[in-house]
Write a protein that holds these residues in place. Structure first.
Motif, PDB file in Angstrom:
ATOM      1  N   PRO A 129     -27.424  -8.497 -31.486  1.00 26.20           N
ATOM      2  CA  PRO A 129     -28.370  -8.308 -32.587  1.00 26.20           C
ATOM      3  C   PRO A 129     -28.959  -6.912 -32.652  1.00 26.20           C
ATOM      4  N   ARG A 130     -28.702  -6.077 -31.634  1.00 25.33           N
ATOM      5  CA  ARG A 130     -29.315  -4.757 -31.563  1.00 25.33           C
ATOM      6  C   ARG A 130     -28.463  -3.737 -32.312  1.00 25.33           C
ATOM      7  N   VAL A 131     -29.068  -3.019 -33.244  1.00 24.97           N
ATOM      8  CA  VAL A 131     -28.380  -2.039 -34.071  1.00 24.97           C
ATOM      9  C   VAL A 131     -28.936  -0.656 -33.763  1.00 24.97           C
ATOM     10  N   THR A 132     -28.076   0.337 -33.703  1.00 25.69           N
ATOM     11  CA  THR A 132     -28.484   1.722 -33.524  1.00 25.69           C
ATOM     12  C   THR A 132     -27.928   2.547 -34.666  1.00 25.69           C
ATOM     13  N   ALA A 133     -28.773   3.362 -35.279  1.00 21.02           N
ATOM     14  CA  ALA A 133     -28.371   4.280 -36.343  1.00 21.02           C
ATOM     15  C   ALA A 133     -28.632   5.691 -35.846  1.00 21.02           C
ATOM     16  N   ARG A 187     -24.981  -8.722 -39.418  1.00 21.08           N
ATOM     17  CA  ARG A 187     -24.015  -7.763 -38.896  1.00 21.08           C
ATOM     18  C   ARG A 187     -23.862  -6.619 -39.882  1.00 21.08           C
ATOM     19  N   VAL A 188     -24.098  -5.403 -39.428  1.00 22.89           N
ATOM     20  CA  VAL A 188     -23.946  -4.226 -40.279  1.00 22.89           C
ATOM     21  C   VAL A 188     -22.465  -3.966 -40.520  1.00 22.89           C
ATOM     22  N   GLY A 189     -22.091  -3.831 -41.793  1.00 25.61           N
ATOM     23  CA  GLY A 189     -20.710  -3.542 -42.134  1.00 25.61           C
ATOM     24  C   GLY A 189     -20.471  -2.058 -42.314  1.00 25.61           C
ATOM     25  N   GLN A 190     -21.301  -1.423 -43.139  1.00 25.47           N
ATOM     26  CA  GLN A 190     -21.168   0.007 -43.379  1.00 25.47           C
ATOM     27  C   GLN A 190     -22.560   0.618 -43.483  1.00 25.47           C
ATOM     28  N   ALA A 217     -26.136   7.883 -41.743  1.00 26.72           N
ATOM     29  CA  ALA A 217     -26.348   7.622 -40.316  1.00 26.72           C
ATOM     30  C   ALA A 217     -25.057   7.057 -39.737  1.00 26.72           C
ATOM     31  N   GLU A 218     -24.918   7.172 -38.414  1.00 27.31           N
ATOM     32  CA  GLU A 218     -23.768   6.606 -37.699  1.00 27.31           C
ATOM     33  C   GLU A 218     -24.194   5.283 -37.078  1.00 27.31           C
ATOM     34  N   ALA A 219     -23.465   4.210 -37.394  1.00 31.03           N
ATOM     35  CA  ALA A 219     -23.877   2.870 -36.982  1.00 31.03           C
ATOM     36  C   ALA A 219     -23.165   2.414 -35.720  1.00 31.03           C
ATOM     37  N   ALA A 220     -23.889   1.685 -34.887  1.00 26.86           N
ATOM     38  CA  ALA A 220     -23.318   0.955 -33.758  1.00 26.86           C
ATOM     39  C   ALA A 220     -24.134  -0.327 -33.614  1.00 26.86           C
ATOM     40  N   GLN A 221     -23.473  -1.404 -33.208  1.00 29.47           N
ATOM     41  CA  GLN A 221     -24.183  -2.668 -33.045  1.00 29.47           C
ATOM     42  C   GLN A 221     -23.653  -3.385 -31.824  1.00 29.47           C
TER      43      GLN A 221
END
Length: 503
Positions: free
Chosen positions: A456-460, A442-445, A449-453
């Protein structure tokens, strides 16, 4: 902890009423059972009272002894008492991860030489006590401004302006303390540049690439950057972790939940970031020039302060099914479908793989909410494997949109830091890179780039300052993430919906 301090007097009664919930909450994080938590809280309260009396005695003789406000002072007393338990052979009553931390170099910073202590701790102590209390109650205890104003005897109409002034004072103390800190020649060469680019007037400018690279590798400067940017969203985590020490970020999570349970759901955020009743602020991590500094500060605090057993939030521990002794009866925040979610809010791990993307993380900041339409799984054929020639394209478009280099820079028991470097085959006005985690990370910070999750799929996504990329050009971003066990390389990388080859 007894219902009233003993012996009972006005000073102790006032401290007890103000700090009881906070002390019990942190003591519960630090111990292996409810009985131990009460004992630790009781001893810590006695130690804190002695420190308050010593400071008051010095003030009566005309000597001002800088000290922390009541709540952070009592929380540091909990940490000090836990260290005494470990030294006296009572460590079996403490959380095992805390025992590891107490015997690590990170713990030695707190009672060590003043110039080597965490920057947030030094700066908060340098403030006037009333100013430091305003900052702590608002940023860490997450109390609405109207409540803070009532508690501190301030004018509710003017407290927002006073808070802005205190943030500026805190930044100035951090700047001075950072310049006074012993550092090597490279860090010294970046100190004044770091001060310049973290000023509010520089918020729209791009951070120099060499400074960004330095912050990605220097924990001390990244910690300073988070403190020097008090309006960037990282201040609560910098304060909680830097002042309390181990478990500071998990404590921050608990206090936010406790505040929401007491005050009810916050009203919708209005334009300008203020809530509808002026009682709180939207605490959203903005993509900005110093997002790298913010994220690396969280990394520094996570490495040194958080548990080592793979649980990003100490609040998930239980002792034979007991409910937490702190903040009883708090209902869990809505998290959406989650396998095995606990009904106890203080026991719901915020950074478990099933957590929603919009919940606060154990790094002390709010994760960016997942977009309504996150980058989908890439369609079409897979990227060519090593040793194979890619199929001839059906048009003049390149066979692959990009090449990706994914690298884990640092790794610890329950988290890691990684960078993603992308080379694009064609010019871009904006970009969106996506990938899929294999092991529930899980991406925290994220910085640059701007993060969204979503699952399991992450977008930057691109930020304002790095959205344009020339054909054949390269861009990069980094992030800090939680993990639970394995940490395999992600797959299915894409750039703007087109498959990418992994270098």
């Amino acid at each position: 902890m007894p219902d009233r301090p003993s012996p009972q007097d006005a000073t102790e009664a006032a401290l007890f009423d103000e700090c009881r919930d906070a002390v019990l909450s942190y003591a519960d994080l630090c111990t292996a059972g409810s009985a131990a938590a009460h004992d630790l809280a009781t001893e810590a309260f006695a130690l804190g009272v002695r420190e308050v009396r010593a400071a008051d005695a010095g003030a009566s003789r005309g000597r001002r002894t800088p000290r922390l406000p009541a709540i952070p002072l009592m929380l540091t007393a909990v940490r000090t008492t836990a260290a005494a338990w470990e030294a006296e052979g009572l460590g079996h009553r403490l959380d095992p991860d805390l025992r590891l931390w107490l015997n690590s170099p990170q713990a030695a910073r707190y009672p060590g030489p003043p110039l080597h202590r965490p920057l947030a701790l030094r700066a908060l102590r340098d403030l006037q006590e009333a100013d430091a209390a305003l900052l702590w109650l608002t940023e860490v205890e997450a109390l609405p401004l109207v409540v803070v104003a009532r508690r501190l005897g301030l004018d509710p109409a003017a407290v927002s302006g006073e808070l802005d002034q205190v943030r500026a004072l805190f930044r100035d103390r951090c700047r001075r303390d950072h310049l006074d800190t012993p550092m090597d020649a490279e860090c010294r060469s970046y100190a004044r540049l770091l001060d310049a680019v973290t000023r509010p007037a520089a918020a729209a400018a791009a951070a120099p690439e060499d400074l960004s690279r330095h912050l990605a590798t220097c924990v001390g400067c990244a910690e300073a950057a988070a403190c020097l940017r008090p309006h960037g969203g990282a201040l609560p985590a910098a304060l909680a972790g830097g002042v309390i020490g181990w478990g500071g970020l998990a404590y921050l999570e608990r206090r936010r939940r406790a505040a929401e349970a007491r005050m009810g759901p916050r009203p919708p955020v209005a334009a300008g970031g203020e809530t509808g009743d002026g009682g709180g602020r939207a605490r959203v991590v903005r993509g900005s020039l110093l997002a790298a500094a913010v994220a690396l500060s969280a990394l520094a605090l996570t490495v040194s302060l958080m548990p080592f057993d793979g649980k990003a939030n100490d609040a998930a521990r239980s002792d034979g099914g007991r409910q937490s002794v702190a903040d009883p009866g708090i209902l869990p925040l809505p998290t959406g479908p989650s396998a095995g979610a606990s009904p106890d809010a203080t026991a719901a791990p915020p950074s478990s793989p099933a957590s929603s993307a919009g919940r606060p993380t154990a790094t002390g900041t709010a994760r960016a909410p997942a977009h309504d339409d996150p980058d989908p799984e890439p369609q079409g054929t897979a990227s060519p494997t090593a040793g194979e020639d890619p199929p001839a394209p059906a048009s003049s478009e390149p066979a692959t949109a990009c090449q990706v280099r994914y690298r884990v820079v640092n790794e610890w028991t329950d988290g890691f830091q990684a960078t993603v470097t992308v080379t694009t085959a064609r010019a871009l006005d904006t970009w969106r890179v996506a990938w899929t985690f294999r092991d529930g990370q899980r991406v925290g910070q994220m910085w640059d780039a701007e993060a969204a999750q979503s699952g399991p799929r992450v977008t930057a996504g691109a930020t304002d300052y790095n959205s344009s990329v020339a054909a054949g050009g390269t861009f990069a971003f980094g992030f800090v993430a939680d993990r639970h066990g394995a940490n395999s390389t992600p797959y299915a990388f894409s750039l703007n919906g087109r498959d990418c080859a992994v270098a």
